[in-house]
Design a protein around this motif. Sequence first.
Motif, PDB file in Angstrom:
ATOM      1  N   MET A 112       5.917   5.125 -10.768  1.00  0.00           N
ATOM      2  CA  MET A 112       4.910   3.990 -11.340  1.00  0.00           C
ATOM      3  C   MET A 112       3.619   4.865 -11.358  1.00  0.00           C
ATOM      4  N   GLU A 113       2.879   4.147 -12.373  1.00  0.00           N
ATOM      5  CA  GLU A 113       1.683   4.875 -13.002  1.00  0.00           C
ATOM      6  C   GLU A 113       0.613   3.841 -12.775  1.00  0.00           C
ATOM      7  N   ARG A 114      -0.505   4.260 -11.847  1.00  0.00           N
ATOM      8  CA  ARG A 114      -1.688   3.499 -11.937  1.00  0.00           C
ATOM      9  C   ARG A 114      -2.582   3.270 -12.816  1.00  0.00           C
ATOM     10  N   ILE A 115      -2.983   2.137 -13.274  1.00  0.00           N
ATOM     11  CA  ILE A 115      -3.763   2.041 -14.596  1.00  0.00           C
ATOM     12  C   ILE A 115      -5.127   1.724 -14.033  1.00  0.00           C
ATOM     13  N   LEU A 116      -6.058   2.770 -14.399  1.00  0.00           N
ATOM     14  CA  LEU A 116      -7.523   2.746 -13.937  1.00  0.00           C
ATOM     15  C   LEU A 116      -8.321   2.568 -15.015  1.00  0.00           C
ATOM     16  N   ARG A 117      -8.584   1.012 -15.211  1.00  0.00           N
ATOM     17  CA  ARG A 117      -9.606   0.502 -16.446  1.00  0.00           C
ATOM     18  C   ARG A 117     -10.025  -0.702 -16.142  1.00  0.00           C
ATOM     19  N   GLY A 118     -11.283  -1.256 -16.513  1.00  0.00           N
ATOM     20  CA  GLY A 118     -11.552  -2.481 -16.063  1.00  0.00           C
ATOM     21  C   GLY A 118     -12.373  -2.549 -14.843  1.00  0.00           C
ATOM     22  N   GLY A 119     -13.028  -3.782 -14.483  1.00  0.00           N
ATOM     23  CA  GLY A 119     -13.662  -4.101 -13.466  1.00  0.00           C
ATOM     24  C   GLY A 119     -13.076  -5.185 -12.495  1.00  0.00           C
ATOM     25  N   SER A 120     -11.562  -5.544 -12.798  1.00  0.00           N
ATOM     26  CA  SER A 120     -11.032  -6.555 -11.795  1.00  0.00           C
ATOM     27  C   SER A 120     -10.784  -6.193 -10.376  1.00  0.00           C
ATOM     28  N   ARG A 121     -10.753  -6.911  -9.819  1.00  0.00           N
ATOM     29  CA  ARG A 121     -10.050  -6.997  -8.485  1.00  0.00           C
ATOM     30  C   ARG A 121      -8.694  -6.648  -8.175  1.00  0.00           C
ATOM     31  N   ARG A 122      -7.889  -6.990  -9.287  1.00  0.00           N
ATOM     32  CA  ARG A 122      -6.556  -6.475  -9.339  1.00  0.00           C
ATOM     33  C   ARG A 122      -6.176  -5.261  -9.406  1.00  0.00           C
ATOM     34  N   LEU A 123      -5.089  -4.818  -8.898  1.00  0.00           N
ATOM     35  CA  LEU A 123      -4.329  -3.329  -9.228  1.00  0.00           C
ATOM     36  C   LEU A 123      -3.447  -3.751 -10.337  1.00  0.00           C
ATOM     37  N   PHE A 124      -3.180  -2.572 -11.148  1.00  0.00           N
ATOM     38  CA  PHE A 124      -2.132  -2.550 -12.195  1.00  0.00           C
ATOM     39  C   PHE A 124      -1.432  -1.193 -12.099  1.00  0.00           C
ATOM     40  N   PHE A 125      -0.198  -1.539 -12.361  1.00  0.00           N
ATOM     41  CA  PHE A 125       0.808  -0.276 -12.151  1.00  0.00           C
ATOM     42  C   PHE A 125       1.710  -0.368 -13.452  1.00  0.00           C
ATOM     43  N   ARG A 126       1.843   0.640 -14.168  1.00  0.00           N
ATOM     44  CA  ARG A 126       2.741   0.701 -15.335  1.00  0.00           C
ATOM     45  C   ARG A 126       4.185   1.496 -14.815  1.00  0.00           C
ATOM     46  N   LEU A 127       5.417   0.720 -15.479  1.00  0.00           N
ATOM     47  CA  LEU A 127       6.394   1.055 -14.799  1.00  0.00           C
ATOM     48  C   LEU A 127       7.686   0.897 -15.765  1.00  0.00           C
TER      49      LEU A 127
END
Length: 282
Positions: free
Chosen positions: A1-16
Amino acid sequence: MERILRGGSRRLFFRLERSGERLILVRFPDLGELERYRSRLVYLSNQGMPVPAIRGENLQELELLVTDGGESSLGDAVRVVDGEKRLTLYREAVGLLVRLQEIPLDQGLPLFDAARVLKDLAYFEEMYLGFYGGSRVDYGEALKERLLRGFSRFEGLKSLLYRDYQSENLLWREGVWTMIDFQDLFQGPPLYDLASLLEDPYVDLPGQEVALLKDHYFHASAWIGGALSGEEFQEGYALFASLRLLQCLGAYANLGFRQGKEWFQPYLQVAERRIAPLLKAL
């Protein structure tokens, strides 16, 4: 699972990837934001708009699993093509916006009204003028009053308002669009979203292309073309582009300099430059 680091959101995003399908795991800061995101996604999906599909949820962990629209945004795509291809992509994005604004309004959505404008201006004053100490925008009480008077002229024109319709929130992969970051939908003046797209500091479109795309929108949107004269359209565009860029300046000062997210910092100078001629047109 890869963390996506972009944007200014408080949400966390992961690519899988699961069963051969590329997915995004979205982790929310609270249940209210998750439910708002999910309800807006379902609303847009039911209206035929290109948004991710939900593949699973874990409310206990505040997570949704949605389909992946790809790693390339509109901004990424247009940075590596020539002017004609860039215009083609932007015409498609404008067409998508016209479709969005033709959706029957959900009367339960919040209003983008004068109180909201005042909140955005206060954010600009606090973050750009106050924290950052910005001095390149000729802003004062007289301009603030002009902006509010101008807003009152167009406040009655309401469509579905995306609120952040810009290049980083439109994913593009092999001719397929995916809209993201749509949880803050409003009922509000449609020219705000057009200005958000065309004055977007992330891309910094040349003025000649902005003019062509404004004309394309005016003739593609039967609703706007029937409601506003050409002169009113230009006046409204300058107003909402100014409001949008003032909000951007507050956001870039906050995210880029207060929160230390350095990738936002260069766009503050772009926004300063783009807003100057717009304010003179008010």
